[in-house]
Design a protein around this motif. Structure first.
Motif, mmCIF file in Angstrom:
data_model
loop_
_atom_site.group_PDB
_atom_site.id
_atom_site.type_symbol
_atom_site.label_atom_id
_atom_site.label_comp_id
_atom_site.label_asym_id
_atom_site.label_seq_id
_atom_site.Cartn_x
_atom_site.Cartn_y
_atom_site.Cartn_z
ATOM 1 N N GLN A 83 0.645 0.375 -49.755
ATOM 2 C CA GLN A 83 1.096 -0.473 -48.817
ATOM 3 C C GLN A 83 2.743 -0.098 -48.372
ATOM 4 O O GLN A 83 2.982 0.045 -47.143
ATOM 5 C CB GLN A 83 1.265 -2.091 -49.313
ATOM 6 N N THR A 84 3.516 0.319 -49.298
ATOM 7 C CA THR A 84 4.732 0.992 -48.980
ATOM 8 C C THR A 84 4.848 2.193 -48.206
ATOM 9 O O THR A 84 5.487 2.317 -47.347
ATOM 10 C CB THR A 84 5.529 1.154 -50.244
ATOM 11 N N LEU A 85 3.600 3.056 -48.721
ATOM 12 C CA LEU A 85 3.570 4.263 -47.794
ATOM 13 C C LEU A 85 2.738 3.959 -46.476
ATOM 14 O O LEU A 85 3.431 4.577 -45.395
ATOM 15 C CB LEU A 85 2.772 5.291 -48.447
ATOM 16 N N TYR B 227 9.737 4.945 -47.551
ATOM 17 C CA TYR B 227 9.708 5.702 -48.482
ATOM 18 C C TYR B 227 10.633 5.622 -49.728
ATOM 19 O O TYR B 227 10.360 5.625 -50.707
ATOM 20 C CB TYR B 227 10.169 6.978 -47.914
ATOM 21 N N LEU B 228 11.675 4.724 -49.375
ATOM 22 C CA LEU B 228 12.834 4.467 -50.287
ATOM 23 C C LEU B 228 12.310 3.392 -51.508
ATOM 24 O O LEU B 228 12.340 3.649 -52.656
ATOM 25 C CB LEU B 228 14.135 3.904 -49.750
ATOM 26 N N LEU C 149 -5.199 9.463 -52.333
ATOM 27 C CA LEU C 149 -4.607 10.052 -53.575
ATOM 28 C C LEU C 149 -3.306 10.005 -53.769
ATOM 29 O O LEU C 149 -3.132 9.803 -55.037
ATOM 30 C CB LEU C 149 -5.313 11.304 -53.690
ATOM 31 N N PHE C 150 -2.447 10.229 -52.803
ATOM 32 C CA PHE C 150 -0.994 10.483 -53.247
ATOM 33 C C PHE C 150 -0.496 9.474 -54.082
ATOM 34 O O PHE C 150 0.400 9.537 -54.903
ATOM 35 C CB PHE C 150 -0.245 10.799 -52.093
ATOM 36 N N PRO C 151 -0.511 8.151 -53.378
ATOM 37 C CA PRO C 151 0.087 6.825 -54.412
ATOM 38 C C PRO C 151 -0.262 6.702 -55.451
ATOM 39 O O PRO C 151 0.311 6.451 -56.702
ATOM 40 C CB PRO C 151 -0.110 5.718 -53.404
ATOM 41 N N MET C 152 -1.869 6.988 -55.544
ATOM 42 C CA MET C 152 -2.426 6.710 -56.981
ATOM 43 C C MET C 152 -1.967 7.928 -57.835
ATOM 44 O O MET C 152 -1.586 7.464 -59.137
ATOM 45 C CB MET C 152 -3.826 6.929 -56.750
#
Length: 620
Positions: A401-403, A408-409, A499-502
């Motif tokens: 959710q943040t992405l 990004y911070l 995949l990136f946040p995971m």
């Protein structure tokens, strides 16, 4: 609507148990506890019956008019939808397991009946918040939660620290509730209603109706969540609440009180504009980071888990601020499972350690408390976000959710906090369950009775499977119009869509675990203070927030109170009221001199009075 009476029974059964225990069974610990347990377990069963008959997608309200003042109509009403039905399951399900656990934990306490009366009052208050369909009803139950949490935190009132912690929690929450009440009054003044459904439809028809006051109204409403969900700067009460019995810690920190703020934000999300949500997200992110840093150097087993709760609440509030009510409520629900499990397992450790809570007095308990060890391990893996445990799925949803919101911070903060969470949780895990016994109490520790370990096993099951049993489907149907219902297999594979946040979350877990393993696998003392120096001391002392508040706000309050007392004593009472009182006293004393008892004196005074009267009548 099928089984229309059930929500009312779910709400009022705990209140009935309070009345019965207080009036009739206070002398019987066993009967009182069974009445309290029966009320909340019956509520869970009735919730399942209602959902089975109507489904999670049900949406409706049932209410009765309570108060009419001019054009203001106040209903005592219940709002039933996916959000409240899921929360009913959490409060009655997790709360019921905590009640059952309490039967074993509090069995030797002479005030056990009083404890269960307070627990039922707390459950009633929390259910009222969950089911409320308007702001006034929610605020009343909001304050009842504050009162009942005060009673529970200060349950062992013989201990000065327990009384102080209860007062601290109560007063800190009142600060947040003061802003919350102002926000409610502002919304009512601008929109003319307190009903959630009416407010939502009104704002949907005219989103600009709050005008320039929208941001202020949203932040004032958020003040309530800032108190109940212990967000910076009102976070200081939550760790001290550990002075209450361990089941109280589990009830307050897992499924109920601290969840109330996040639930309220999601229930009233339509009131918040982009500016207020932006502030909320950063307060949540900062709270998550601050609490995680504090947890690193705590040594009390319950306080470490309490700071973990603070940090995870920051995650949830941050996600709500990023317009992600579904992942926030998803994490709230999985957090209720594994955090209640961790607190109750910690309570089992404390009982086995003969009420010692310092982790540096423990060690090698995995051999002496195998059930507690296994369930604590599951709770630890879920909290850290290790797949396939429930925390992995809800934490991944938060990072995604943040992405998605291009924050990004806050994404970096979320990943860093995930690494810190793994580090301090496995620090606790290794010190308590591995290494050598660090005291005689650890050498003679024992497993807890079945009445305490069975709730641990039940919570461990949900801590493992909570990520893919349909929780996101239910919340998604509430908050997303085009939400796709996923099968269990699809839910299990959901993190792999992004995949990136995971991978970032798993990398954070790996780093945190590696550091904890290298420092604490067989540690007899904490090696971190020597490495971090003053920073470790600051973490241990909670960055001196209590001392700062003591030196500023509390001292300023005491000064103002002393000034007010001086004005009251010497100006209001001494000068103004004293002059009136003194004049009255002097006049009375002078008039008393005329009362001589001499008939001649009275005759002369009578004649003088007649002469004076004749002068005024005839002389003019």
């Amino acid at each position: 609507m099928k089984y229309e009476i059930l929500p009312w029974l779910i709400l009022f059964l705990p209140l009935l148990s309070v009345a019965v225990i207080t009036l009739f069974t206070l002398r019987s610990k066993t009967v009182s506890s069974l009445i309290s347990i029966g009320a909340v377990v019956a509520g869970f069963v009735m919730t399942l019956l209602f959902i089975n008959a109507n489904g999670f997608q049900f949406s409706g309200e049932t209410s009765t008019n309570w108060l009419s003042i001019g054009g203001l109509q106040i209903d005592f009403g219940l709002k039933l939808d996916a959000l409240s039905l899921m929360m009913l399951l959490v409060v009655t399900g997790v709360g019921g397991l905590i009640h059952i656990y309490s039967f074993g934990y509090m069995h030797e306490d002479r005030s056990m009946a009083r404890f269960f009366a307070f627990m039922s009052l707390f459950t009633f208050s929390m259910l009222g918040i969950v089911l409320a369909n308007n702001f006034l009803m929610m605020f009343i139950f909001w304050e009842l939660v504050g009162v009942s949490s005060y009673l529970l935190i200060g349950f062992w009132f013989e201990k000065p620290s327990a009384g102080d912690a209860a007062k601290k929690a109560f007063i800190t929450n009142r600060l947040g509730d003061f802003g919350f009440l102002f926000g409610i009054l502002m919304v009512w003044g601008l929109l003319g209603s307190l009903s959630f459904s009416t407010l939502q439809s009104t704002l949907a028809a005219n989103p600009a109706l709050l005008g320039a006051s929208a941001t202020l109204a949203g932040l004032l409403i958020f003040c309530g969540a800032m108190g109940k969900s212990a967000q910076f700067p009102l976070h200081v009460w939550l760790p001290d609440a550990m002075e209450g019995p361990t089941p109280v810690s589990a009830l307050i920190h897992a499924a109920t009180m601290v969840a109330a703020g996040v639930y309220m934000l999601c229930r009233t999300l339509f009131l918040f504009n982009a500016e207020s949500l932006h502030v909320i997200s950063y307060i949540g992110g900062f709270t998550a980071l601050l609490a995680a840093l504090m947890a690193i150097q705590q040594n009390d087993i319950k306080r470490i888990i309490a700071y973990s709760t603070l940090s995870q609440l920051g995650y949830m509030v941050m996600t709500v601020g990023l317009n992600g009510p579904t992942p926030a409520m998803f994490h709230l629900t999985t957090h209720a499972f594994f955090k209640a499990l961790l607190f109750l397992a910690a309570g089992s450790v404390i009982i086995g350690m003969h009420h010692k809570q310092d982790i540096w007095h423990m060690g090698n308990l995995r051999k002496k408390m195998p059930v507690t060890f296994l369930t604590f391990t599951i709770g630890t893996l879920a909290l850290c976000g290790v797949p396939p445990f429930s925390g992995f799925y809800s934490k991944d949803a938060i990072l995604a959710q943040t992405l998605a919101q291009k924050s990004y911070l806050l994404f970096c903060v979320g990943v860093f906090v995930a690494a810190l969470t793994t580090f301090y949780t496995f620090r606790l895990f290794f010190v308590v369950f591995f290494g050598k016994e660090k005291s005689d109490h650890a050498k003679h520790a024992h497993e807890s009775p079945l009445v305490m370990t069975l709730p641990l096993i039940a919570l461990a099951v949900f801590s493992f499977a909570g990520g893919f049993i349909g929780i996101t489907n239910n919340y998604g149907s509430q908050f997303t119009m085009d939400h796709e219902t996923l099968s269990m297999a699809q839910q299990a594979m959901e993190p792999f869509k992004n995949l990136f946040p995971m991978l970032c979350g798993l990398g954070a877990v790996a780093v945190g675990f590696a550091l904890a393993f290298s420092l604490y696998k067989n540690a007899a003392t904490d090696p971190l203070p020597a490495k971090l120096g003053g920073l470790a001391t600051a973490m241990k002392n909670k960055f001196y927030f209590d001392e700062f508040y003591e030196a500023t706000f509390i001292r300023a309050h005491d000064f103002l109170a002393a000034v007010a007392e001086w004005i009251d004593r010497w100006i209001l009472e001494g000068a103004i009221i004293g002059a009136i009182r003194g004049g009255t006293d002097l006049s009375g004393r002078a008039l008393r001199l005329a009362q001589t008892g001499n008939l001649q004196t009275y005759a002369i005074l009578f004649v003088l009075g007649v002469v004076l009267l004749l002068y005024f009548v005839l002389g003019k």
